[in-house]
Design an enzyme around this catalytic site. Structure first.
Site, PDB file in Angstrom:
ATOM      1  N   GLN A 215       0.815  -1.219   0.000  1.00  0.00           N
ATOM      2  CA  GLN A 215       0.000   0.000   0.000  1.00  0.00           C
ATOM      3  C   GLN A 215       0.850   1.271   0.000  1.00  0.00           C
ATOM      4  OE1 GLN A 215      -3.136  -0.116  -0.512  1.00  0.00           O
ATOM      5  NE2 GLN A 215      -3.774  -2.163   0.131  1.00  0.00           N
ATOM      6  N   LYS A 238      -1.913  -3.055  -7.802  1.00  0.00           N
ATOM      7  CA  LYS A 238      -2.319  -1.917  -6.975  1.00  0.00           C
ATOM      8  C   LYS A 238      -1.658  -0.621  -7.443  1.00  0.00           C
ATOM      9  CE  LYS A 238      -2.813  -4.743  -2.791  1.00  0.00           C
ATOM     10  NZ  LYS A 238      -4.244  -4.973  -2.628  1.00  0.00           N
TER      11      LYS A 238
HETATM   12  N1  7TS Z   1      -0.168  -6.498   2.019  1.00  0.00           N
HETATM   13  C1  7TS Z   1      -1.038  -5.474   2.109  1.00  0.00           C
HETATM   14  C2  7TS Z   1      -0.746  -4.342   3.052  1.00  0.00           C
HETATM   15  C3  7TS Z   1      -2.169  -5.470   1.303  1.00  0.00           C
HETATM   16  O1  7TS Z   1      -3.020  -4.451   1.379  1.00  0.00           O
HETATM   17  C4  7TS Z   1      -2.414  -6.560   0.416  1.00  0.00           C
HETATM   18  C5  7TS Z   1      -3.650  -6.637  -0.415  1.00  0.00           C
HETATM   19  C6  7TS Z   1      -1.450  -7.577   0.354  1.00  0.00           C
HETATM   20  C7  7TS Z   1      -0.346  -7.508   1.171  1.00  0.00           C
HETATM   21  C8  7TS Z   1      -1.571  -8.715  -0.580  1.00  0.00           C
HETATM   22  O2  7TS Z   1      -1.484  -8.304  -1.899  1.00  0.00           O
HETATM   23  P1  7TS Z   1      -1.816  -9.311  -3.091  1.00  0.00           P
HETATM   24  O3  7TS Z   1      -1.736  -8.479  -4.309  1.00  0.00           O
HETATM   25  O4  7TS Z   1      -0.796 -10.394  -3.050  1.00  0.00           O
HETATM   26  O5  7TS Z   1      -3.211  -9.829  -2.817  1.00  0.00           O
HETATM   27  N2  7TS Z   1      -4.718  -5.897   0.074  1.00  0.00           N
HETATM   28  C9  7TS Z   1      -6.004  -5.951  -0.297  1.00  0.00           C
HETATM   29  C10 7TS Z   1      -6.980  -5.158   0.288  1.00  0.00           C
HETATM   30  O6  7TS Z   1      -6.779  -4.372   1.192  1.00  0.00           O
HETATM   31  N3  7TS Z   1      -8.164  -5.409  -0.290  1.00  0.00           N
HETATM   32  O7  7TS Z   1      -7.986  -6.339  -1.228  1.00  0.00           O
HETATM   33  C11 7TS Z   1      -6.643  -6.693  -1.259  1.00  0.00           C
END
Ligand code: 7TS
Length: 421
Positions: A215, A238
C-alpha cells in the site's frame, strides 16, 4: 473552487486515459443511471489505456518465452522483460536489477521470504515481530514458518487511534527477534508507519526487516537503499499494472545466501540425476515461465506513474483524505478507524452508527460508489478495534474531490434511511 479543494493534478485529463472510470451504472429504461465513483483502490487499481496497449503490443508483436530460445522474438520479449525489471529497480531505488525478483504478487513475495529465508534461519525460540495492523498476507506466512521452525510470532500493539506504539518497540525487540515484518502503510487504517526508524532500531538490535509495501509503493516515494530495507514486497495490480505480477526486493547478500523457494526451469545453473546447482540472482528465485506480459505491463505502469510524478500523486491523495474526513465528520455518527489525516495515506475506513458495513457498501453501490466492506484481510486488527467489519474508501490520483463529496452525501442518505427504520 477554493485552494483547499483545488486539484493540482489535471485529473480530468488523467481520467480520459482510464475508460472504465467513465462507466455509468444501474441505467434502466427511462433512467439515466449513476456514474461510477471507484473508491476501492486499496483492493486493486484501474489501468490506463497506455498500460493495456503495452501488453497488447507485446502479444501482437513481441511475444515469446524469455531467456529460452535463441531466436529473434525471444530476444525481443527478453529485452522488454528485463527493461521492465530495470524500471522497477529505478522506481524503488534498488542498487541493482538482480535484487528485483518478479513474483506473482506481494503475497507470493512474502511467502518466498518466509519459506526460503525463514526455514533456513529460524529456529525454536526465535521471534518474528509483526504488528497488530498487518494484512493476513504478512501474518499467515510467518505463522506457518513459526509452525515449521518452532519460532514464535509476536505482535507490536497499536494505539487506539491506529498508530504503532513505538515507545514499546524496544521492549518487543529482544535478542531473540530475528525479523520484524511491518506494513509501510496499513491497508485498513491508512497509517503511514515510520519504516525508516523501525529499520534503524531493528538493525541496531540485530534483526532484519521485511517491509510489506503493497500500500505504499503505488502512492509514495520509496527508496529501498536509503531505507536500508532487507526485504520489500509489493504487487503490480495496486499501481496500474495487471494482476499476476509482484515484486520482491532483497539485499544482495541475503538473497544470495537463501535457498531457492521453488524448483523448476530457469532457476538452475545445472541439473544432474543426483541434484542441482541454483542459478545466480534473479533467476534463482524465478522458477518456471515468469509472468512475462504482466511484468512488461508493470513497467508501462511505472512509466505512466513517472509522467504524473509520485509526489504529486501522494499530495493529491492526502488532499482527498482530508476532504473525506471533513465530509464524513459532517455526516455524524461516523467512527474513523486510524489516525488523523496528517498521519495517513489515501485510505479512510469507518463504521457508521447502527448500520452494518455490508449494508453501507451495498447502498453506496446503488449510487455508483464502489467501496470495500468487511475485515479487509485484517481480522486481528478488527478484533483489536472491537469490531468485526468496517467500510473502506481508498483513493488513487484519478479520484476527484467531487467523488469524495458524493460519498458524504450518500452516507447522509443512508443514515436517513436507517433512522426511519
Ligand atoms: N499487504 C497489504 C498491506 C495489502 O493491502 C495486500 C492486499 C497484500 C499484502 C496482498 O497483496 P496481493 O496483491 O498479493 O493480494 N490488500 C487488499 C486489500 O486491502 N483489499 O484487497 C486486497
Amino acid at each position: 473552487m477554493t485552494t483547499a479543494t483545488k486539484d493540482q493534478l489535471d485529473v480530468e485529463r488523467i481520467r480520459a486515459d482510464f475508460p472504465i472510470l467513465a462507466t455509468i451504472l444501474h441505467a434502466k429504461a427511462g433512467t439515466a443511471g449513476v456514474p461510477l465513483a471507484y473508491l476501492d483502490n486499496a483492493a486493486t487499481t484501474q489501468r490506463p489505456r497506455q498500460v493495456v496497449q503495452s501488453m497488447v503490443d507485446v502479444y501482437e508483436k513481441h511475444y515469446a518465452n524469455v531467456h529460452r530460445g535463441i531466436h529473434w522474438l525471444s530476444d525481443q520479449s527478453t529485452d522488454l522483460f528485463e527493461e521492465a525489471r530495470g524500471k522497477v529497480a529505478a522506481f524503488i531505488g534498488s542498487a541493482s536489477t538482480e535484487q528485483v525478483i518478479f513474483t506473482h504478487g506481494a503475497t507470493e513475495s512474502i511467502n518466498l521470504v518466509a519459506r526460503s529465508w525463514g526455514d533456513a534461519n529460524l529456529k525454536s525460540g526465535d521471534e518474528i515481530l509483526l504488528t497488530e495492523m498487518e494484512h493476513h498476507a504478512n501474518i499467515v506466512p510467518w505463522q506457518q514458518a513459526a509452525a515449521r521452525t518452532g519460532a514464535v510470532v509476536r505482535f507490536l500493539p497499536i494505539t487506539d487511534d491506529g498508530r504503532l506504539t513505538l515507545d514499546k518497540f524496544d521492549e518487543y525487540l529482544t535478542p531473540r527477534t530475528k525479523l520484524v515484518a511491518v506494513a509501510a502503510v496499513s491497508n485498513v487504517l491508512g497509517t503511514i508507519n515510520p519504516v525508516q526508524e523501525i529499520i534503524a532500531r531493528a538493525h541496531a538490535a540485530g534483526a532484519l526487516v521485511m517491509v510489506d509495501a503493497a500500500q505504499s509503493v503505488p502512492h509514495t516515494k520509496t527508496d529501498v537503499t536509503a531505507l536500508d530495507a532487507d526485504f520489500l514486497a509489493f504487487s503490480g495490480h495496486k499501481m496500474l499494472g495487471p494482476t499476476g505480477v509482484g515484486i520482491l526486493y532483497g539485499k544482495r547478500e541475503l538473497l544470495e545466501a537463501m535457498p531457492p523457494f521453488m524448483g523448476g526451469g530457469s532457476m538452475i545453473r545445472r541439473v544432474t540425476t543426483s541434484g542441482f546447482e541454483p542459478a545466480e540472482l534473479p533467476a534463482r528465485f524465478e522458477a518456471g515461465t515468469p509472468p512475462i506480459v504482466p511484468a512488461i505491463g508493470l513497467g508501462a505502469a511505472i512509466g505512466y506513474l513517472n509522467t504524473i510524478g509520485i509526489d504529486a500523486i501522494h499530495e493529491h491523495e492526502l488532499r482527498l483524505t482530508r476532504v473525506a474526513h471533513e465530509v464524513l465528520t459532517a455526516v455524524g455518527g461516523v467512527r474513523f478507524l486510524g489516525p488523523d489525516p496528517e498521519h495517513k495515506s489515501g485510505i479512510v475506513s469507518f463504521t457508521l452508527e447502527k448500520v452494518h458495513a455490508h449494508d453501507i457498501a451495498q447502498l453506496l453501490d446503488r449510487q455508483g460508489i464502489a467501496v470495500r466492506a468487511g475485515h479487509h484481510c485484517a481480522m486481528p486488527l478488527h478484533k483489536r478495534l472491537g469490531i468485526t467489519a468496517s467500510s473502506r474508501a481508498s483513493f488513487y490520483f484519478y479520484n476527484t474531490t467531487e467523488e469524495v463529496e458524493r460519498l458524504g452525501r450518500a452516507l447522509e442518505e443512508i443514515k436517513r434511511i436507517f433512522r426511519r427504520k
